[in-house]
Design a protein around this motif. Structure first.
Motif, short mmCIF file in Angstrom:
data_model
loop_
_atom_site.label_atom_id
_atom_site.label_comp_id
_atom_site.label_asym_id
_atom_site.label_seq_id
_atom_site.Cartn_x
_atom_site.Cartn_y
_atom_site.Cartn_z
N UNK A 222 0.82 -1.22 0.00
CA UNK A 222 0.00 0.00 0.00
C UNK A 222 0.85 1.26 0.00
N UNK A 223 1.97 1.19 0.70
CA UNK A 223 2.84 2.36 0.76
C UNK A 223 3.40 2.70 -0.62
N UNK A 224 3.81 1.70 -1.36
CA UNK A 224 4.32 1.94 -2.72
C UNK A 224 3.24 2.53 -3.62
N UNK A 225 2.04 1.97 -3.51
CA UNK A 225 0.94 2.50 -4.32
C UNK A 225 0.60 3.93 -3.91
N UNK A 226 0.66 4.19 -2.60
CA UNK A 226 0.32 5.53 -2.11
C UNK A 226 1.33 6.57 -2.58
N UNK A 227 2.60 6.18 -2.61
CA UNK A 227 3.62 7.12 -3.07
C UNK A 227 3.41 7.49 -4.53
N UNK A 228 3.09 6.49 -5.35
CA UNK A 228 2.83 6.78 -6.76
C UNK A 228 1.61 7.67 -6.93
N UNK A 229 0.58 7.37 -6.16
CA UNK A 229 -0.63 8.18 -6.26
C UNK A 229 -0.40 9.59 -5.72
#
Length: 1103
Positions: free
Chosen positions: A1077-1084
């Motif tokens: 989730x952290x990786x996805x959140x950074x991209x978003x």
């Protein structure tokens, strides 16, 4: 030839090495700025210091006070300001940029003290007046509290915060958990304990800071609205209650809001659909009975137009009515709400609800016409008034950079068309007008401190320095009085050392005392002569020059006329002599003198436009260069024409620059190092003429003979910009008369005429130039240096040349205080300022107008640029005028003693003392309406634990300490923890407490033995619990051990081991999921931040 040029270049470097400049000597600053930037968008006002701040779309802040005091603050980032507020009477200004950076500006030191970067988009911002506390609302519905620590010079985020979920739970209402906060208003009369929070979806929450509860809720239920139509001539309110339609029952998006009463009992809210709702915020209305919230007498709707499609209500401001009693009336200023396509106006509604809010009446409506598209407005109270006192004036900011002020007392109570047209707006009185009328030419002139001009102007113009604030139309006084002028400005011993002169399109000329950073207007000269009809009428001023020796100003016009003015005429009589000189006649008139400036003569010798003017060092002669290529020498003493030089046959180009110098005779043996002891016969008066096509002509300024029949010019066609004579080996003086100019001259002065005898052989020539001096010619594509002696002999060989990388539009010489030329300043076509050394032309520094002033280069900007020798450059752009200081170190524009102060410490101390005294006096009498009453009310109901001894601290300190105590606690859990809790539902088995298993607490040592036995019995009775009988929550492990396993420790341990293994697996899965989730959140987040920067809190009507 190459060896000769190399030798001359080495000799040139040796002669000019005393003027060498290093990079450390340069530091570009802006000590002076006048006018309002065209990108102005937002305003703020300090009612005690009486200062107006204007924020721009390019990261600048303009500060305006009284007595011609203005300043410019420039942010490191070129981002618009969306919020701007003063820390009232504290000397600090808070700005919030579109990049969500909160900046604190120190007004006293004119610098950025600190900044604080907020993580999310700030959608609401407010300062608690009289304190250093600030409310911030963001796009996630979180209200936070910030504090500016003046001692540490930094912004602190305090623990207190109010998340949207906590508000929903406390108010027992339902709305979006991601509703952005669009407004935060501390409620008056509550000492900062209560704050109004407005959410984007239309929900209004009145929140109590001290008790952490909802006082009132508005805008979330079905309402019955009392409709007040304001689009017709009727002033009565309809008696029928109108039920809201389905669209009105839905969430109404809020655009603007303000308190509509000094006590905070009434709130005005503007919506996207053009409605204005007046909400009653009295806490008595909020009963536990739900039906009480549906009463119709807590809200009234105002409609400015009956059209179906209306503009959003962008701005709301309120001013209490000084004529109304009991806070039941005032004026509501509205921008928006009218039908789309209607004329853009600012509407002023005079409201009265003395019979109750359900019977509110619109007494009058006035529409103020705008002078451009609306940007912002601010209300200014009467002098000495606080935040909730009646407003005396309203400032309206419109695009591009136009500021108008209205006297509120002049707003008519009539709604007739005659009343609307009778309201006159006062335009902001510019210290230096640049656009109305339009400035066409400017010049800086230095006055020698030992000359007559310094002493004469010092006596004549001292009284004008003490001139008060400008008067406006309709006998209105300028409402801004802030700032403290420098004491040097009123020192009678300091004369006029520098003047700034501007010529305008209507032919007028204005002269300012520019000795100090605050310019003082000395003279306004109209481009006509009373009683004398001039040929070609009035035409724009195209050229200027000033003689410090004779204190005369020459003005050239586009029609070819040359005006000669005496700036220190002695008024022994009202009648003065005026000369009109043309090619065919000479007329003498007696005219009426109206002021200290006397027009000596007008010369009409050509129909071509005047391009340049040049006085001789003595002021006895004036050279005039025309666009047709002609040069005329005028005798400014006898008011006659000496000769003409027709350069059109030689150069065929307009005249660009003139220089008149006394130089050694080229055919006479001259010792260049001791030129002051040379005889008169060794020197000659020479006029250097530079045409636009870079052709250089040398003329004998006495006879008019051309000394070089073949003009000097570059081999390649080039466009000349300017020409400078650089003195080598000694100081080049511009003071005193050069007696070799003419054999006999009479100088106009207040004491009559005086005759100058022919100079003797031992006369010293203060204006003479040594033979080893050089001539610098600046062209658009190259810079060239010629030996002065070679130029006079007709030799066009240069000793140094450099090709410029970009087209150059303007140039100037920078000198040190000793008079030596040390650097060359160039302005390129792309707006880059470049500083080069002399004579090597090495680049020392470069910067751009965009980075210095946030200006873009505009066509013909060079025509209104001027410089004085000591590193000051004046530039005009639109309605702005700025002075850039080049040289580092102490100079007359940078020393603190010369700059006006933007924060009046004496006034601040007096205001604080008056506030404290009033609070002490009102404490026994009860709270008074307004801000002081609110402070007292909050102090009286404060808790004893938070109180401070008033004998040791002032009431204001007690008030601030009370807020400090409120904001230092954490009323709710962290928003991040709340968000995580919402994402995953936990069971009892998932909650593992890492504390040790409870054991019998060890009692403290007590000397009383009987009590010891009683304590042991109590300990056994409560199974090892502490002495405190207060119940506590037992952990799952304690409960399971005690009851499920019947006290069997081994069974409990095995069970705990199994649970520990399960917990380990759950933690591993949670950790993996968290990383994903952290990786996805950074991209978003990266994409969202980029989108947010572009669409920052924009609405469709703002594009």
């Amino acid at each position: 030839m190459f060896a000769k040029r190399l030798f001359q270049k080495a000799r040139l470097q040796h002669n000019l090495q005393h003027g060498k400049m290093n990079v450390a000597d340069l530091s570009l600053q802006i000590p002076i700025h006048y006018g309002i930037p065209s990108t102005a968008s937002i305003m703020a006002f300090d009612p005690i210091q009486s200062l107006l701040a204007i924020g721009t779309l390019d990261g600048r802040i303009k500060i305006i006070g009284g007595d011609n005091i203005e300043a410019l603050l420039i942010s490191p980032h070129k981002l618009p300001y969306k919020f701007l507020e003063f820390l009232c009477n504290q000397g600090f200004l808070i700005g919030v940029s579109n990049g969500n950076e909160i900046q604190v500006w120190d007004l006293e030191n004119r610098c950025l003290t600190c900044s604080f970067q907020w993580e999310y988009s700030i959608t609401a911002f407010s300062v608690i007046q009289g304190t250093y506390f600030m409310y911030s609302g963001d796009e996630n519905g979180l209200m936070s509290v910030l504090k500016f620590d003046a001692e540490e010079g930094k912004i602190l985020q305090l623990p207190y915060h109010v998340p949207v979920n906590a508000v929903k739970e406390a108010a027992t209402i339902s709305f979006s958990s991601h509703a952005a906060i669009v407004g935060i208003l501390p409620q008056p009369y509550t000492s900062g304990d209560r704050v109004l929070i407005a959410y984007e979806e239309g929900v209004l929450i009145l929140w109590d800071i001290s008790e952490n509860y909802v006082v009132a809720v508005r805008g979330h239920t079905r309402l019955q609205l009392k409709s007040e139509g304001l689009n017709d001539s009727s002033n009565t309110v309809g008696s029928d209650l109108q039920s809201t339609s389905d669209s009105e029952q839905e969430a109404k998006e809020i655009c603007s809001l303000c308190w509509a009463s000094t006590t905070g009992s009434l709130l005005a809210v503007g919506y996207v659909d053009g409605d204005i709702l007046l909400w009653s915020m009295s806490s008595e209305m909020d009963l536990k009975n739900e039906d009480a919230r549906l009463l119709s007498n807590n809200v009234v709707k105002l409609e400015l137009s009956s059209g179906g499609r209306r503009l959003p209500v962008i701005v709301l401001n309120w001013s209490t009515d000084s004529t109304s009693d009991n806070d039941h009336g005032g004026k509501l200023f509205v921008y928006g709400g009218d039908e789309i396509g209607s004329e853009e106006v600012l509407t002023v509604l005079s409201l009265d609800w003395s019979s109750g809010i359900e019977r509110v009446k619109c007494v009058a409506r006035v529409d103020l016409a705008l002078h451009g598209s609306f940007a912002n407005m601010v209300l200014v109270p009467k002098p000495g008034g606080m935040e909730n006192t009646p407003a005396a004036a309203v400032f309206i900011l419109s695009n591009p950079g136009q500021l108008h002020v209205y006297d509120i007392s002049s707003l008519s109570d009539s709604r007739s068309q005659e009343a609307k047209t009778g309201i006159i707006a006062n335009k902001f009185p510019l210290v230096i007008p640049t656009s109305d009328p339009c400035v066409t030419v400017t010049k800086f002139f230095l006055l020698p401190t030992e000359g007559d001009s310094y002493r004469v102007l010092s006596k004549k113009e001292y009284a004008k320095r003490t001139k008060g604030t400008p008067s406006l139309l309709m006998d209105m006084r300028w409402p801004l009085t802030g700032g403290v002028p420098s004491e040097l400005l009123f020192d009678e011993d300091i004369g006029v050392e520098r003047i700034y002169v501007a010529g305008y399109q209507d032919g007028s000329v204005r002269i300012w005392d520019a000795t100090h950073p605050v310019f003082i207007l000395l003279h306004v000269i109209v481009g006509k002569v009373n009683g004398v009809e001039l040929p070609d009428g009035i035409s724009l001023a195209s050229a200027l020059d000033f003689s410090a020796a004779s204190i005369c100003l020459a003005v050239g016009s586009e029609s070819g006329l040359v005006f000669l003015y005496d700036l220190c005429a002695t008024r022994t009589t009202d009648k003065q002599t005026f000369h009109f000189v043309s090619e065919t006649k000479r007329e003498v008139h007696t005219i009426q003198q109206e002021n200290d400036v006397h027009c000596l003569a007008v010369f009409s010798v050509s129909n071509s436009a005047v391009r340049t003017l040049q006085f001789s060092d003595s002021g006895g002669k004036l050279a005039v260069g025309f666009r047709c290529g002609q040069v005329t020498m005028l005798d400014s003493s006898s008011m006659s024409v000496l000769f003409h030089v027709d350069c059109s046959s030689v150069s065929g180009s307009p005249i660009t620059s003139l220089a008149m110098k006394v130089v050694p005779q080229v055919n006479a043996p001259v010792n260049s190092n001791t030129s002051s002891s040379s005889s008169l016969g060794d020197f000659a008066d020479v006029l250097f003429i530079l045409a636009r096509n870079a052709h250089l002509i040398v003329v004998d300024s006495i006879s008019g003979n051309i000394l070089n029949p073949q003009p000097i010019h570059p081999q390649k066609e080039s466009t000349a910009i300017s020409m400078f004579v650089i003195v080598a080996g000694q100081k080049h003086s511009q003071e005193g008369p050069v007696q070799s100019d003419i054999k006999q001259s009479s100088y106009p002065s207040g004491s009559g005429e005086q005759t100058i005898e022919p100079p003797s052989i031992t006369t010293s020539h203060s204006g003479e130039v040594p033979s080893n001096s050089v001539l610098l010619i600046c062209c658009e594509d190259a810079l060239r240096i010629y030996p002065l002696k070679s130029v006079i002999q007709g030799d066009g060989t240069y000793v140094n040349k450099v090709t410029l990388p970009k087209p150059c539009r303007w140039s100037a010489i920078i000198k040190r205080k000793d008079g030596h030329s040390c650097a060359l300043l160039l302005l390129y076509q792309n707006g880059v300022l470049e500083i080069r050394s002399l004579p090597n032309f090495e680049v020392l520094d470069e910067d751009s107008l965009m980075s210095i002033l946030r200006w873009s280069f505009k066509a013909n900007i060079e025509k209104t640029m001027s410089s004085c020798d000591y590193g000051h450059i004046a530039l005009v752009n639109g309605s702005e005028l700025a002075v850039i200081s080049i040289l580092a170190g102490t100079n007359d524009y940078r020393i603190p003693e010369s700059l006006p102060s933007l924060h009046d410490k004496v006034l601040a101390t007096a205001a604080d003392a008056a506030t404290n005294l009033s609070m002490f006096q009102k404490r026994r009498e009860g709270p008074a309406p307004g801000i002081l009453g609110g402070i007292l009310k909050g102090l009286k109901r404060g808790k004893a634990g938070n109180s401070v001894n008033a004998s040791e601290n002032s009431p204001r300190d007690v008030f601030i300490q009370q807020l400090e105590n409120h904001f230092s606690r954490t009323p709710f859990s962290s928003p991040l923890a709340t968000l995580a809790h919402d994402q995953e539902e936990l069971t009892l088995d998932d909650i593992i407490i890492d504390d040790d298993l409870p054991v019998a607490s060890t009692s403290s040592h007590v000397d009383d033995k009987p009590n010891r036995k009683e304590d042991m019995e109590r300990e056994q009775l409560f199974q090892g619990a502490k002495m405190d009988i207060k119940p506590r929550i037992r952990t799952p492990e304690e409960i399971l051990t005690q009851y499920k396993f019947s006290g069997d420790a081994s069974a409990a341990a095995a069970y705990a081991k199994d649970k520990l293994a399960q917990r380990q697996e759950k933690l591993q899965k949670t950790r993996e999921r968290t990383e994903e989730l952290q990786n996805e959140a950074e991209n978003f987040a990266s994409m969202a931040n980029e989108l947010a920067r572009r669409m920052e809190a924009k609405r469709w009507w703002k594009f």
